[in-house]
Write a protein that holds these residues in place. Sequence first.
Motif, PDB file in Angstrom:
ATOM      1  N   VAL A 294       0.696  -1.242  -0.139  1.00  0.00           N
ATOM      2  CA  VAL A 294       0.000  -0.072   0.076  1.00  0.00           C
ATOM      3  C   VAL A 294       0.689   1.042   0.033  1.00  0.00           C
ATOM      4  CG1 VAL A 294      -1.852   1.244   1.237  1.00  0.00           C
ATOM      5  CG2 VAL A 294      -1.785  -1.101   1.027  1.00  0.00           C
ATOM      6  N   PRO A 295       1.769   1.376   0.897  1.00  0.00           N
ATOM      7  CA  PRO A 295       2.602   2.785   0.884  1.00  0.00           C
ATOM      8  C   PRO A 295       3.275   2.957  -0.381  1.00  0.00           C
ATOM      9  CG  PRO A 295       3.031   1.143   2.815  1.00  0.00           C
ATOM     10  CD  PRO A 295       2.256   0.590   1.938  1.00  0.00           C
ATOM     11  N   GLU A 296       3.894   1.782  -1.026  1.00  0.00           N
ATOM     12  CA  GLU A 296       4.699   1.977  -2.198  1.00  0.00           C
ATOM     13  C   GLU A 296       3.690   2.412  -3.584  1.00  0.00           C
ATOM     14  OE1 GLU A 296       4.810  -0.582   0.178  1.00  0.00           O
ATOM     15  OE2 GLU A 296       6.773  -0.396   1.039  1.00  0.00           O
ATOM     16  N   LEU A 297       2.449   1.647  -3.375  1.00  0.00           N
ATOM     17  CA  LEU A 297       1.670   2.003  -4.475  1.00  0.00           C
ATOM     18  C   LEU A 297       1.305   3.356  -4.264  1.00  0.00           C
ATOM     19  CD1 LEU A 297      -0.487  -1.059  -4.351  1.00  0.00           C
ATOM     20  CD2 LEU A 297       0.531  -0.182  -6.479  1.00  0.00           C
ATOM     21  N   LEU A 298       0.737   3.768  -3.206  1.00  0.00           N
ATOM     22  CA  LEU A 298       0.574   5.298  -2.863  1.00  0.00           C
ATOM     23  C   LEU A 298       1.682   6.246  -3.259  1.00  0.00           C
ATOM     24  CD1 LEU A 298      -1.515   5.181   0.313  1.00  0.00           C
ATOM     25  CD2 LEU A 298      -2.422   5.824  -1.460  1.00  0.00           C
ATOM     26  N   ALA A 299       2.776   5.987  -2.949  1.00  0.00           N
ATOM     27  CA  ALA A 299       4.111   6.749  -3.370  1.00  0.00           C
ATOM     28  C   ALA A 299       4.343   6.893  -4.768  1.00  0.00           C
ATOM     29  CB  ALA A 299       5.199   6.302  -2.596  1.00  0.00           C
ATOM     30  N   ALA A 300       4.213   5.848  -5.678  1.00  0.00           N
ATOM     31  CA  ALA A 300       3.996   5.804  -6.873  1.00  0.00           C
ATOM     32  C   ALA A 300       2.770   6.542  -7.682  1.00  0.00           C
ATOM     33  CB  ALA A 300       4.101   4.483  -7.420  1.00  0.00           C
ATOM     34  N   GLY A 301       1.969   7.133  -6.729  1.00  0.00           N
ATOM     35  CA  GLY A 301       0.742   7.823  -7.447  1.00  0.00           C
ATOM     36  C   GLY A 301      -0.328   6.945  -7.858  1.00  0.00           C
ATOM     37  N   VAL A 302      -0.590   5.799  -7.344  1.00  0.00           N
ATOM     38  CA  VAL A 302      -1.562   4.900  -7.511  1.00  0.00           C
ATOM     39  C   VAL A 302      -2.706   5.033  -6.458  1.00  0.00           C
ATOM     40  CG1 VAL A 302      -2.452   2.748  -7.809  1.00  0.00           C
ATOM     41  CG2 VAL A 302      -0.139   3.233  -8.637  1.00  0.00           C
ATOM     42  N   ASN A 303      -3.980   5.208  -6.879  1.00  0.00           N
ATOM     43  CA  ASN A 303      -5.137   5.416  -5.914  1.00  0.00           C
ATOM     44  C   ASN A 303      -5.514   4.077  -5.390  1.00  0.00           C
ATOM     45  OD1 ASN A 303      -7.295   7.009  -4.597  1.00  0.00           O
ATOM     46  ND2 ASN A 303      -8.483   5.936  -6.079  1.00  0.00           N
ATOM     47  N   VAL A 304      -5.092   4.123  -3.749  1.00  0.00           N
ATOM     48  CA  VAL A 304      -5.687   2.822  -2.849  1.00  0.00           C
ATOM     49  C   VAL A 304      -6.536   2.982  -2.173  1.00  0.00           C
ATOM     50  CG1 VAL A 304      -4.399   1.156  -1.720  1.00  0.00           C
ATOM     51  CG2 VAL A 304      -3.222   2.315  -3.404  1.00  0.00           C
ATOM     52  N   ALA A 305      -7.486   2.257  -2.167  1.00  0.00           N
ATOM     53  CA  ALA A 305      -8.629   2.038  -1.214  1.00  0.00           C
ATOM     54  C   ALA A 305      -8.584   0.825  -0.502  1.00  0.00           C
ATOM     55  CB  ALA A 305     -10.009   2.356  -1.810  1.00  0.00           C
ATOM     56  N   ALA A 348      -8.258   6.171   2.460  1.00  0.00           N
ATOM     57  CA  ALA A 348      -8.249   5.035   1.681  1.00  0.00           C
ATOM     58  C   ALA A 348     -10.023   4.359   2.107  1.00  0.00           C
ATOM     59  CB  ALA A 348      -7.517   3.931   2.334  1.00  0.00           C
ATOM     60  N   VAL A 349     -10.648   4.669   2.879  1.00  0.00           N
ATOM     61  CA  VAL A 349     -12.010   4.367   3.169  1.00  0.00           C
ATOM     62  C   VAL A 349     -12.935   5.655   3.085  1.00  0.00           C
ATOM     63  CG1 VAL A 349     -11.141   2.486   4.811  1.00  0.00           C
ATOM     64  CG2 VAL A 349     -11.832   4.561   5.860  1.00  0.00           C
ATOM     65  N   THR A 350     -12.406   6.689   2.596  1.00  0.00           N
ATOM     66  CA  THR A 350     -13.412   7.737   2.390  1.00  0.00           C
ATOM     67  C   THR A 350     -13.006   8.201   1.023  1.00  0.00           C
ATOM     68  OG1 THR A 350     -11.911   9.412   3.197  1.00  0.00           O
ATOM     69  CG2 THR A 350     -13.661   8.628   4.715  1.00  0.00           C
ATOM     70  N   VAL A 351     -12.353   9.074   0.628  1.00  0.00           N
ATOM     71  CA  VAL A 351     -12.121   9.928  -0.659  1.00  0.00           C
ATOM     72  C   VAL A 351     -11.550   8.994  -1.848  1.00  0.00           C
ATOM     73  CG1 VAL A 351     -12.130  12.326  -0.136  1.00  0.00           C
ATOM     74  CG2 VAL A 351      -9.911  10.972   0.087  1.00  0.00           C
ATOM     75  N   ASN A 352     -10.383   8.054  -1.190  1.00  0.00           N
ATOM     76  CA  ASN A 352      -9.908   7.103  -2.470  1.00  0.00           C
ATOM     77  C   ASN A 352     -10.875   6.128  -2.737  1.00  0.00           C
ATOM     78  OD1 ASN A 352      -7.858   8.582  -1.498  1.00  0.00           O
ATOM     79  ND2 ASN A 352      -6.252   6.903  -1.105  1.00  0.00           N
ATOM     80  N   ALA A 353     -11.811   5.766  -1.788  1.00  0.00           N
ATOM     81  CA  ALA A 353     -12.672   4.623  -2.354  1.00  0.00           C
ATOM     82  C   ALA A 353     -13.640   5.363  -3.141  1.00  0.00           C
ATOM     83  CB  ALA A 353     -13.375   4.080  -0.836  1.00  0.00           C
ATOM     84  N   ALA A 354     -14.160   6.307  -2.710  1.00  0.00           N
ATOM     85  CA  ALA A 354     -15.153   7.351  -3.803  1.00  0.00           C
ATOM     86  C   ALA A 354     -14.442   7.468  -5.431  1.00  0.00           C
ATOM     87  CB  ALA A 354     -15.417   8.569  -3.173  1.00  0.00           C
ATOM     88  N   LYS A 355     -13.347   7.491  -5.414  1.00  0.00           N
ATOM     89  CA  LYS A 355     -12.631   7.933  -6.509  1.00  0.00           C
ATOM     90  C   LYS A 355     -12.820   6.322  -7.313  1.00  0.00           C
ATOM     91  CE  LYS A 355      -8.452   9.527  -8.832  1.00  0.00           C
ATOM     92  NZ  LYS A 355      -7.052   9.586  -8.661  1.00  0.00           N
ATOM     93  N   VAL A 356     -12.711   5.347  -6.520  1.00  0.00           N
ATOM     94  CA  VAL A 356     -12.365   4.003  -7.177  1.00  0.00           C
ATOM     95  C   VAL A 356     -13.891   3.839  -7.971  1.00  0.00           C
ATOM     96  CG1 VAL A 356     -12.646   1.577  -6.707  1.00  0.00           C
ATOM     97  CG2 VAL A 356     -10.940   2.905  -5.600  1.00  0.00           C
ATOM     98  N   MET A 357     -14.911   4.202  -7.003  1.00  0.00           N
ATOM     99  CA  MET A 357     -16.486   4.033  -7.539  1.00  0.00           C
ATOM    100  C   MET A 357     -16.825   5.129  -8.312  1.00  0.00           C
ATOM    101  SD  MET A 357     -18.517   2.579  -4.173  1.00  0.00           S
ATOM    102  CE  MET A 357     -19.898   2.459  -4.842  1.00  0.00           C
ATOM    103  N   GLN A 358     -15.911   6.087  -8.748  1.00  0.00           N
ATOM    104  CA  GLN A 358     -16.348   7.283  -9.380  1.00  0.00           C
ATOM    105  C   GLN A 358     -17.464   7.796  -9.028  1.00  0.00           C
ATOM    106  OE1 GLN A 358     -15.571   6.593 -13.801  1.00  0.00           O
ATOM    107  NE2 GLN A 358     -13.501   6.207 -13.344  1.00  0.00           N
ATOM    108  N   LEU A 359     -17.727   8.216  -7.743  1.00  0.00           N
ATOM    109  CA  LEU A 359     -18.801   8.837  -7.180  1.00  0.00           C
ATOM    110  C   LEU A 359     -19.015   9.963  -7.659  1.00  0.00           C
ATOM    111  CD1 LEU A 359     -19.205   7.219  -3.550  1.00  0.00           C
ATOM    112  CD2 LEU A 359     -20.538   6.502  -5.703  1.00  0.00           C
ATOM    113  N   ASN A 360     -20.118  10.609  -8.132  1.00  0.00           N
ATOM    114  CA  ASN A 360     -20.492  12.028  -8.457  1.00  0.00           C
ATOM    115  C   ASN A 360     -20.980  12.594  -7.149  1.00  0.00           C
ATOM    116  OD1 ASN A 360     -19.755  11.859 -11.234  1.00  0.00           O
ATOM    117  ND2 ASN A 360     -21.848  11.052 -11.618  1.00  0.00           N
ATOM    118  N   GLY A 361     -20.628  13.839  -6.843  1.00  0.00           N
ATOM    119  CA  GLY A 361     -20.977  14.820  -5.852  1.00  0.00           C
ATOM    120  C   GLY A 361     -20.440  14.539  -4.507  1.00  0.00           C
ATOM    121  N   TYR A 362     -19.338  13.694  -4.778  1.00  0.00           N
ATOM    122  CA  TYR A 362     -18.872  13.266  -3.027  1.00  0.00           C
ATOM    123  C   TYR A 362     -17.943  14.227  -2.754  1.00  0.00           C
ATOM    124  CZ  TYR A 362     -16.542  10.368   0.325  1.00  0.00           C
ATOM    125  OH  TYR A 362     -16.060   9.931   1.577  1.00  0.00           O
TER     126      TYR A 362
END
Length: 423
Positions: A294-305, A348-362
Amino acid sequence: MLDLLVHNATLPDGRTGMSIAVQNGQITEVTPGLNAPAQETLDAGGQLVTPPFVDAHFHMDATLSYGLPRVNQSGTLLEGIALWGELKPLLTQEALVERALIYCDWAVAKGLLAIRTHVDVCDPRLLAVDALLEVKQRVAPYLDMQLVAFPQDGILRAPGALENLKRALDKGVDVVGGIPHFERTYEQGTASVKLLCELAAERGLLVDMHCDESDDPLSRHIETLTAETQRLGLQGRVTGSHVTSMHSMDNYCVSKLLPLMAEAQMQVVANPLINITLQGRHDTYPKRRGMTRVPELLAAGVNVAFGHDCVMDPWYSLGSGDMLEVAHMGLHVAQMTSQAAMRQCFDAVTVNAAKVMQLNGYGLEKGCNADFVLLQARNPVEALRLRATRLKVFRRGKLVAQTPASVATLNLPGRPAQTGWTV
Ligand code: FE2
């Protein structure tokens, strides 16, 4: 006049004394110390107001089925899959709907207002698909559900799975799933990734595959998933779930892989509660943790939830829909204990997860949906430490759940009685 005005809120980014103005289910302003007439006001008392929790990886067709028809004795992933196969013929649509609705109630009480759930499409009756489509519709006023067509037994390995998956998509399932490491051979795993990505590209759908949920360092379907994302122009639309084999991969291999994943805008969902219990089962000692890097993925710029994955089902007998518990486990397993890293785990349990789901208006900004949670905590790290009580949960500006504050009264010998909660 405003419908709702929240005063004196602390936001996840650290801003304090903030007001949140709500009208017609939307946030119209987020600013310090706003004074405006409102039908309803709420004093947050300096406590944390966060956008709702989001679970980017769940199995709602299996939830709350623990013990049916029997308990997973070995506790392994493979016995869990076998057990689910035993349970499938016994499922009824009514029971599936009932269990899923109960779970959604639990979720809302915990401030969890968006869930991406995989749904097994290998049963030709598509019973679970119909059940969860019904649940999605019934909970829509208070919870966003997104369904992933998940060929649990392998899109190539299970007879008829591809046709069933296409039928599920025709019925309105949102996302294309897969499970390449469960196909009969590595080659078939590769072929399954290509086939499913092409299907998603044709239909303009997102992809979310169970990818390399294994301790096998040679299980590298994430490479193919990344390459297919790039080849088919699916950048930003593809999620690799679990990706646990990356824990065990050679460091050189990972150093090549991370920039390729970032380039393809891959998203990753780790499932800490499940990864720490299901991976490393074939090890003696030392015993691998199994969660992806997880930290390595985040550091590489990958969105992680972080996802919950399972609650009281063939794979996991615990859980309650509490995404703070998920993040709490995630930070321990990944050793993300710095202040900044703990905040990343909250993301990872709020904004990043919303990005995975591509939630509108979050989000907590002007123009976003008025969905938020008042926590009994002063900041995200305290929320994680205490798995803080969700005092109030709002959806489109309306209170949908509340829980009394956690307060302990101590009556200790030789000391005056005291009442408090931050212990
Ligand atoms: Fe899963």
